[in-house]
Design a protein around this motif. Structure first.
Motif, PDB file in Angstrom:
ATOM      1  N   PRO A  41       0.822  -1.211   0.000  1.00 19.16           N
ATOM      2  CA  PRO A  41       0.000   0.000   0.000  1.00 19.16           C
ATOM      3  C   PRO A  41       0.856   1.262   0.000  1.00 19.16           C
ATOM      4  N   GLY A  42       0.558   2.170  -0.901  1.00 14.37           N
ATOM      5  CA  GLY A  42       1.272   3.428  -0.959  1.00 14.37           C
ATOM      6  C   GLY A  42       2.641   3.356  -1.615  1.00 14.37           C
ATOM      7  N   LYS A  43       2.991   2.183  -2.136  1.00 17.75           N
ATOM      8  CA  LYS A  43       4.296   2.021  -2.773  1.00 17.75           C
ATOM      9  C   LYS A  43       4.135   1.601  -4.221  1.00 17.75           C
ATOM     10  N   GLU A  44       5.206   1.802  -4.975  1.00  8.75           N
ATOM     11  CA  GLU A  44       5.188   1.390  -6.369  1.00  8.75           C
ATOM     12  C   GLU A  44       5.340  -0.131  -6.475  1.00  8.75           C
ATOM     13  N   ARG A  45       4.844  -0.636  -7.584  1.00 12.57           N
ATOM     14  CA  ARG A  45       5.032  -2.063  -7.842  1.00 12.57           C
ATOM     15  C   ARG A  45       6.498  -2.329  -8.161  1.00 12.57           C
ATOM     16  N   GLU A  46       7.056  -3.347  -7.545  1.00 12.77           N
ATOM     17  CA  GLU A  46       8.472  -3.630  -7.737  1.00 12.77           C
ATOM     18  C   GLU A  46       8.695  -5.069  -8.164  1.00 12.77           C
ATOM     19  N   GLY A  47       9.715  -5.264  -8.968  1.00 16.03           N
ATOM     20  CA  GLY A  47      10.060  -6.603  -9.397  1.00 16.03           C
ATOM     21  C   GLY A  47      10.694  -7.390  -8.268  1.00 16.03           C
ATOM     22  N   VAL A  48      10.280  -8.620  -8.109  1.00 15.41           N
ATOM     23  CA  VAL A  48      10.813  -9.505  -7.074  1.00 15.41           C
ATOM     24  C   VAL A  48      11.773 -10.517  -7.688  1.00 15.41           C
ATOM     25  N   ALA A  49      11.336 -11.158  -8.762  1.00 15.14           N
ATOM     26  CA  ALA A  49      12.162 -12.182  -9.408  1.00 15.14           C
ATOM     27  C   ALA A  49      11.637 -12.434 -10.807  1.00 15.14           C
ATOM     28  N   SER A  50      12.527 -12.884 -11.676  1.00 20.52           N
ATOM     29  CA  SER A  50      12.098 -13.261 -13.020  1.00 20.52           C
ATOM     30  C   SER A  50      12.814 -14.524 -13.446  1.00 20.52           C
ATOM     31  N   ILE A  51      12.254 -15.192 -14.461  1.00 24.72           N
ATOM     32  CA  ILE A  51      12.841 -16.430 -14.959  1.00 24.72           C
ATOM     33  C   ILE A  51      12.582 -16.524 -16.453  1.00 24.72           C
ATOM     34  N   SER A  52      13.634 -16.831 -17.194  1.00 24.29           N
ATOM     35  CA  SER A  52      13.516 -16.913 -18.646  1.00 24.29           C
ATOM     36  C   SER A  52      13.066 -18.315 -19.076  1.00 24.29           C
ATOM     37  N   SER A  53      12.909 -18.475 -20.369  1.00 20.04           N
ATOM     38  CA  SER A  53      12.502 -19.781 -20.895  1.00 20.04           C
ATOM     39  C   SER A  53      13.555 -20.847 -20.611  1.00 20.04           C
ATOM     40  N   THR A  57      17.621 -16.768 -14.022  1.00 18.78           N
ATOM     41  CA  THR A  57      16.840 -16.034 -13.032  1.00 18.78           C
ATOM     42  C   THR A  57      17.491 -14.719 -12.612  1.00 18.78           C
ATOM     43  N   TYR A  58      16.634 -13.805 -12.190  1.00 15.00           N
ATOM     44  CA  TYR A  58      17.055 -12.554 -11.580  1.00 15.00           C
ATOM     45  C   TYR A  58      16.258 -12.375 -10.293  1.00 15.00           C
ATOM     46  N   TYR A  59      16.898 -11.738  -9.303  1.00 10.93           N
ATOM     47  CA  TYR A  59      16.228 -11.476  -8.047  1.00 10.93           C
ATOM     48  C   TYR A  59      16.496 -10.048  -7.589  1.00 10.93           C
ATOM     49  N   ALA A  60      15.510  -9.482  -6.936  1.00 13.02           N
ATOM     50  CA  ALA A  60      15.727  -8.197  -6.285  1.00 13.02           C
ATOM     51  C   ALA A  60      16.668  -8.407  -5.105  1.00 13.02           C
ATOM     52  N   ASP A  61      17.484  -7.406  -4.817  1.00 10.11           N
ATOM     53  CA  ASP A  61      18.426  -7.526  -3.702  1.00 10.11           C
ATOM     54  C   ASP A  61      17.712  -7.803  -2.386  1.00 10.11           C
ATOM     55  N   SER A  62      16.541  -7.262  -2.238  1.00 10.89           N
ATOM     56  CA  SER A  62      15.811  -7.383  -0.973  1.00 10.89           C
ATOM     57  C   SER A  62      15.351  -8.814  -0.678  1.00 10.89           C
ATOM     58  N   VAL A  63      15.316  -9.667  -1.704  1.00  9.38           N
ATOM     59  CA  VAL A  63      14.840 -11.042  -1.492  1.00  9.38           C
ATOM     60  C   VAL A  63      15.899 -12.089  -1.825  1.00  9.38           C
ATOM     61  N   LYS A  64      17.005 -11.641  -2.352  1.00 12.85           N
ATOM     62  CA  LYS A  64      18.051 -12.575  -2.780  1.00 12.85           C
ATOM     63  C   LYS A  64      18.536 -13.411  -1.606  1.00 12.85           C
ATOM     64  N   PHE A 100      13.708 -14.442 -23.315  1.00 12.51           N
ATOM     65  CA  PHE A 100      14.694 -14.063 -22.314  1.00 12.51           C
ATOM     66  C   PHE A 100      14.112 -12.921 -21.487  1.00 12.51           C
ATOM     67  N   CYS A 101      14.651 -12.749 -20.292  1.00 16.81           N
ATOM     68  CA  CYS A 101      14.253 -11.623 -19.452  1.00 16.81           C
ATOM     69  C   CYS A 101      15.345 -10.565 -19.547  1.00 16.81           C
ATOM     70  N   PRO A 102      15.017  -9.362 -19.968  1.00 15.33           N
ATOM     71  CA  PRO A 102      16.032  -8.330 -20.161  1.00 15.33           C
ATOM     72  C   PRO A 102      16.818  -8.050 -18.888  1.00 15.33           C
ATOM     73  N   THR A 103      18.118  -8.051 -19.020  1.00 15.95           N
ATOM     74  CA  THR A 103      18.986  -7.891 -17.854  1.00 15.95           C
ATOM     75  C   THR A 103      18.706  -6.593 -17.108  1.00 15.95           C
ATOM     76  N   TRP A 106      14.239  -6.310 -16.298  1.00 12.55           N
ATOM     77  CA  TRP A 106      13.367  -7.421 -15.881  1.00 12.55           C
ATOM     78  C   TRP A 106      12.470  -6.998 -14.728  1.00 12.55           C
ATOM     79  N   HIS A 107      12.856  -5.969 -13.987  1.00 12.24           N
ATOM     80  CA  HIS A 107      12.142  -5.542 -12.799  1.00 12.24           C
ATOM     81  C   HIS A 107      11.206  -4.359 -13.076  1.00 12.24           C
ATOM     82  N   VAL A 108      11.076  -4.002 -14.326  1.00 16.16           N
ATOM     83  CA  VAL A 108      10.272  -2.844 -14.719  1.00 16.16           C
ATOM     84  C   VAL A 108       8.900  -3.304 -15.211  1.00 16.16           C
TER      85      VAL A 108
END
Length: 124
Positions: A41-53, A57-64, A100-103, A106-108
């Protein structure tokens, strides 16, 4: 039509775990970039993780280190451990037609064309 349906959210105690699922239909799931985003609530949507075909994988620093994104057949998963109150948010599944997930983006949000309705995770 592309459909993404999330499940698995709920209320969890701090230090606990949650496994979110996103069931996909209407397209070649295995060949698309997939991602998890979250929005508190009150915050922007942020990327947490992504995975390509190819399961890169990519991860946000906050959850890595305490989060794993995976995919199988037509389902995307997010396993989160050692949950913190700041992980409380609505979690969304997203899909992009590229294999692929753009390097750098991917979090946008704008990278992804398709979104689920979200599932709430509350950590207390």
């Amino acid at each position: 039509d592309v459909q993404l349906v999330e499940s698995g959210g709920g209320s969890v105690q701090a230090g606990g775990s949650v496994r979110l699922s996103c069931e996909a239909s209407g397209y070649m799931f295995s060949s698309w970039c997939m991602a998890w985003f979250r929005q508190a609530p009150g915050k922007e949507r942020e990327g947490v993780a992504s995975i390509s075909s190819l399961s890169n994988t990519y991860y946000a620093d906050s959850v890595k280190g305490r989060t794993t994104v995976s995919r199988d057949k037509n389902t995307l998963y997010l396993q989160m451990d050692s949950l913190r109150p700041e992980d409380s948010a609505k979690y969304f599944c997203a899909a992009d037609q590229r294999d692929f997930c753009p390097t750098n983006t991917w979090h946008v949000q704008a990278t992804f064309d398709y979104w689920g309705q979200g599932t709430q995770v509350t950590v207390s």
